[in-house]
Structures are given as structure tokens and as C-alpha cells.
Design a protein around this motif. Sequence first.
Motif, PDB file in Angstrom:
ATOM      1  N   UNK A 148      40.694 -38.493  25.816  1.00 41.40           N
ATOM      2  CA  UNK A 148      41.339 -37.470  26.672  1.00 41.40           C
ATOM      3  C   UNK A 148      42.394 -38.268  27.722  1.00 41.40           C
ATOM      4  N   UNK A 149      43.738 -37.536  27.813  1.00 42.40           N
ATOM      5  CA  UNK A 149      44.613 -38.193  28.844  1.00 42.40           C
ATOM      6  C   UNK A 149      45.080 -37.244  29.725  1.00 42.40           C
ATOM      7  N   UNK A 150      45.206 -37.801  30.915  1.00 42.98           N
ATOM      8  CA  UNK A 150      45.802 -36.714  32.165  1.00 42.98           C
ATOM      9  C   UNK A 150      46.973 -35.892  31.634  1.00 42.98           C
ATOM     10  N   UNK A 151      46.926 -34.576  31.645  1.00 43.38           N
ATOM     11  CA  UNK A 151      48.172 -33.800  31.234  1.00 43.38           C
ATOM     12  C   UNK A 151      49.270 -33.976  31.606  1.00 43.38           C
ATOM     13  N   UNK A 156      31.592 -32.406  26.342  1.00 47.23           N
ATOM     14  CA  UNK A 156      32.101 -32.235  27.757  1.00 47.23           C
ATOM     15  C   UNK A 156      33.718 -32.010  27.925  1.00 47.23           C
ATOM     16  N   UNK A 157      34.412 -32.810  27.222  1.00 50.76           N
ATOM     17  CA  UNK A 157      35.905 -32.936  27.436  1.00 50.76           C
ATOM     18  C   UNK A 157      36.761 -31.863  26.439  1.00 50.76           C
ATOM     19  N   UNK A 158      36.106 -31.428  25.392  1.00 53.62           N
ATOM     20  CA  UNK A 158      37.085 -30.429  24.644  1.00 53.62           C
ATOM     21  C   UNK A 158      37.370 -28.932  25.377  1.00 53.62           C
ATOM     22  N   UNK A 159      36.156 -28.462  26.331  1.00 54.75           N
ATOM     23  CA  UNK A 159      36.680 -27.369  27.210  1.00 54.75           C
ATOM     24  C   UNK A 159      37.968 -27.769  28.017  1.00 54.75           C
ATOM     25  N   UNK A 180      40.224 -29.674  27.266  1.00 49.65           N
ATOM     26  CA  UNK A 180      41.525 -29.731  26.602  1.00 49.65           C
ATOM     27  C   UNK A 180      41.756 -28.441  26.297  1.00 49.65           C
ATOM     28  N   UNK A 181      41.010 -27.523  26.018  1.00 51.30           N
ATOM     29  CA  UNK A 181      41.356 -26.127  25.552  1.00 51.30           C
ATOM     30  C   UNK A 181      41.998 -25.318  26.801  1.00 51.30           C
ATOM     31  N   UNK A 182      41.374 -25.812  28.126  1.00 55.96           N
ATOM     32  CA  UNK A 182      41.988 -25.123  28.980  1.00 55.96           C
ATOM     33  C   UNK A 182      43.299 -25.865  29.585  1.00 55.96           C
ATOM     34  N   UNK A 183      43.839 -26.701  29.089  1.00 52.85           N
ATOM     35  CA  UNK A 183      45.117 -27.238  29.376  1.00 52.85           C
ATOM     36  C   UNK A 183      45.046 -28.428  30.526  1.00 52.85           C
ATOM     37  N   UNK A 184      43.850 -28.744  30.997  1.00 55.81           N
ATOM     38  CA  UNK A 184      43.714 -29.713  31.861  1.00 55.81           C
ATOM     39  C   UNK A 184      43.774 -30.998  31.606  1.00 55.81           C
ATOM     40  N   UNK A 185      43.681 -31.462  30.353  1.00 59.00           N
ATOM     41  CA  UNK A 185      43.690 -32.820  30.160  1.00 59.00           C
ATOM     42  C   UNK A 185      44.450 -32.600  28.402  1.00 59.00           C
ATOM     43  N   UNK A 186      44.744 -33.655  27.898  1.00 60.36           N
ATOM     44  CA  UNK A 186      45.302 -33.809  26.440  1.00 60.36           C
ATOM     45  C   UNK A 186      44.351 -34.464  25.711  1.00 60.36           C
ATOM     46  N   UNK A 187      44.088 -33.688  24.558  1.00 60.59           N
ATOM     47  CA  UNK A 187      43.012 -34.576  23.534  1.00 60.59           C
ATOM     48  C   UNK A 187      43.871 -35.283  22.635  1.00 60.59           C
ATOM     49  N   UNK A 206      29.792 -25.586  17.418  1.00 61.30           N
ATOM     50  CA  UNK A 206      31.263 -25.277  17.911  1.00 61.30           C
ATOM     51  C   UNK A 206      31.760 -26.265  18.744  1.00 61.30           C
ATOM     52  N   UNK A 207      31.131 -27.187  19.294  1.00 62.58           N
ATOM     53  CA  UNK A 207      31.595 -28.473  20.148  1.00 62.58           C
ATOM     54  C   UNK A 207      31.336 -29.713  19.317  1.00 62.58           C
ATOM     55  N   UNK A 208      31.458 -29.775  17.975  1.00 62.37           N
ATOM     56  CA  UNK A 208      31.504 -30.898  17.083  1.00 62.37           C
ATOM     57  C   UNK A 208      30.176 -31.840  17.319  1.00 62.37           C
ATOM     58  N   UNK A 209      29.019 -31.310  17.709  1.00 66.63           N
ATOM     59  CA  UNK A 209      27.750 -31.870  17.889  1.00 66.63           C
ATOM     60  C   UNK A 209      26.686 -31.503  16.680  1.00 66.63           C
ATOM     61  N   UNK A 210      26.441 -32.442  16.092  1.00 75.14           N
ATOM     62  CA  UNK A 210      25.364 -32.490  14.815  1.00 75.14           C
ATOM     63  C   UNK A 210      23.982 -32.564  15.235  1.00 75.14           C
ATOM     64  N   UNK A 211      23.298 -31.496  14.900  1.00 80.52           N
ATOM     65  CA  UNK A 211      21.759 -31.483  15.395  1.00 80.52           C
ATOM     66  C   UNK A 211      20.996 -32.566  14.486  1.00 80.52           C
TER      67      UNK A 211
END
Length: 321
Positions: free
Chosen positions: A127-130, A206-209, A211-218, A285-290
Motif C-alpha cells: 500500500x502507498x500513501x493516497x 489489515x490493509x485492504x479495509x 484501501x477500500x476506504x480510500x485512505x491508501x492505494x493498493x 473475504x480478506x484473502x486469507x486461506x484457512x
Amino acid sequence: MIGRRGILVAGGGLLAAPALAQAPWPARPVRVVVPFTPGGATDGMARVTAAKLQEKLGQPFVVENRPGANGAVGGQFVASAAPDGYTFLFSASIQTLARLVMRSPGYDPVADLLPVTRVGEGPLLLVMNAARPQTTLAEIVAACRANPRDWSFAVSSLGAAGHLATIEFVRQVGQDLVQAPYRGTAPALTDVVAGNVQLMFDPILATLPQVRAGRVKGIAITAPARSSAAPEIPTATEAGMPGLDIQSWWALWGPRGVPAEIVARIGEALTAGMFEPDVQARVGSLGISPKAEVGADFATFIQRDFARSQDLLRIAKFEPQ
């Protein structure tokens, strides 16, 4: 009347004293120590796992955050706890590397902790600063090479998967970029959002939420294939950085000496529980494989993962801090 060896009965005879029945485990709440601050991927996965263990085993599994010293505070606490099945450590891949990234961690996380169950793995997300104008990995690499002093990385914890990915990124860029260590994901990500640092690798959980909120770039994920949680984000290989395939994983450890039957019960509970629809929906939903890798199988996995990480740190000439 009860004597030392039995019960005195009429006529002077003795009956054998009945054995005191031991309550089956778990007979009281179980403590699950997370060696990092709340809000990160490790804390989130710990709470999913603890809830499932509580459901399956019928006693509270209480998450307790004990951050500090790059995870060593919590790790050392559990390593020195009584091996009675009432204190466990929940941590990420970082836990096995403490003696490689710290001068004096105070314990040996491989020798002093008992592998119980590995419960999940997932890719990292860069992720990068928006506010930065770049939108692709190639543009970021070009900017880092042109003006390396304008770019820095937040590292949530030394030895974490995100730290290893940062080392590999810096190696491929060929510039000495600043790598700022933090005490956990939450403060590191806060500084990326604020623009105090520009880049960060950390688990999607931790990071995708953000990104979805527009606070950082994925920008890219560190996996062989795109994540179903964010199919629009390319892999690092697709984006021009082959070999950047480093995933984080999460697991439960205990003090050495926890009885094998307790390890087996936890393994049985999680082998069933981590693949149930509620867990898969929450972490998938967050890309984690059990996962449900128990005991000896988990220990073998640690050996392979440790060797790979050690090689990467050696190539980077990383010195314990």
C-alpha cells in the motif's frame, strides 16, 4: 475417618482411598496471548481462532494483547508459563525469527515454544500513501530509483513477512530506501495514511479495509495469483517484480511440555472449525486461506520457512537490532 492410606472402617480395616478425579481440559478459561497491539492482522486472526476454540471446547479462550520488543515480550511470557494448557501464544510467521532480527530476544522461539496448530496464510498487500501520484508498481519503482530520499517504508515488525517483502523490494530496486520499524501494524499503517512514510507491505487482512476506504492505494499483492478478495489488484509478478512471493501465516504455540492430548484436542477442534462457513466467510473475504496444520506437520513447516527467511536476511546483510 480417612487415614494416610485409606478410610478406616468398623473392625479396623482399611479401604483404599478413592483417586481424586482430574477435571477434563479445559476446565476454566484459557488465555491466548497476542504479542502485538490490537487492530492488526495477527490480532484479528487470533480473535477468529479463539472464538472457534471457545465454540468447540466449551470454555472461554480470552485474547490478551502483550505487545513489546518485536513480539518477544509476549513470546517470552508464554515460553515461561506453566505447560498446563491454559496459556498459549497466537502469533504470525515473525515469531520464529526473533533470534535472527533481535540481538537479545530473551528466549529461543523455536526451541522454547511448542508448535500447536498453523491456522491460516495469506498474501501481503503493498500500500502507498493516497496523496502520491503513482498508481502502478512500475511507476513507484521508477520514482524510487530517481529520488530514493523521497521514499520510505513502514515495517510493522522486524522479521515479519512485510519486513522480508520490503527487503526483497529494496533489493530489486537497487536503492537504499529507509525502512522504519514500528511496534505493530496499527501505528505503521497510521503513518502511511498520514504520509509520514510512503509505502508498506502488510497482510491483506489489515490493509485492504484501508484501501477500500480510500485512505491508501493498493498497488500489488505478494502471491502467485490474484486474491479473490481484491481481484482488481495485480500480483507483484504481473506488475513487473517477479520473485516477490512472500506470504504471512498465523499459528498457535504453547510452552514446551503441553500434554500431547491437549495439542491433539486443539488440532481436532481447529481442523474442523477453520473450514466451517463462518470462518471461511470472515477470513476468505480478506484473502486469507484457512489451514489446520497440527503438531509435527507444523514443526516441519517452520523448519522450511525459517531456512528461507534466514537466507533472505543473509542476502540483505541484515544485522540484528
